[in-house]
Design an enzyme around this catalytic site. Sequence first.
Site, short mmCIF file in Angstrom:
data_model
loop_
_atom_site.label_atom_id
_atom_site.label_comp_id
_atom_site.label_asym_id
_atom_site.label_seq_id
_atom_site.Cartn_x
_atom_site.Cartn_y
_atom_site.Cartn_z
N GLN A 108 -1.22 9.65 -65.18
CA GLN A 108 -1.85 8.45 -64.64
C GLN A 108 -0.93 7.24 -64.86
OE1 GLN A 108 -5.32 8.60 -63.48
NE2 GLN A 108 -4.71 6.69 -62.56
N PHE A 109 0.08 7.09 -64.02
CA PHE A 109 1.02 5.99 -64.19
C PHE A 109 0.36 4.63 -64.04
CE2 PHE A 109 1.12 6.47 -59.61
CZ PHE A 109 1.32 5.17 -59.14
N THR A 110 -0.77 4.56 -63.36
CA THR A 110 -1.43 3.27 -63.14
C THR A 110 -2.01 2.68 -64.42
OG1 THR A 110 -3.52 4.32 -62.48
CG2 THR A 110 -1.95 3.79 -60.72
#
Length: 150
Positions: free
Chosen positions: A78-80
């Site tokens: 989950q890079f966000t």
Amino acid sequence: MRVVIQRVSKASVTIDGMVKSEIGNGLLILLGIEDADSQNDAEWLVKKVVNLRIFDDEAGVMNRSILDAGGNCMVVSQFTLFASYKKGNRPSWFRASKHEHAIPLYEYFCTRISDEIGKKVATGEFGADMKVALVNNGPVTICMDTKNKE
């Protein structure tokens, strides 16, 4: 490293209309990685996650870990989680690691969780457009960041 941990009754990841993985009772772990992260961060986080007492005991008190509860884990990249929202309304993800650094660390984290719980960890697919479905049990949601250990 940052995680959002959700205690779930069930969770699944679907990619291109096909279910890639699913779990029943356990933890859905959304994992974000930045360039400053290392295997030491992963080790600290693994120990915290597997020993986090957020499952009910016989008295209905959150006093049991995933190890005690015998539950499953799903880890989704989950890079966000590293969104920067200070300027304007369109987030930027400049702090999130590129694939070369993030994938090996993501895989290491998944392997270490699996080693600790003694079960295969369900995963998403790094970089894919995933549809994550879950039933949050509680709801119980915990956020952790390895840069805030104290």
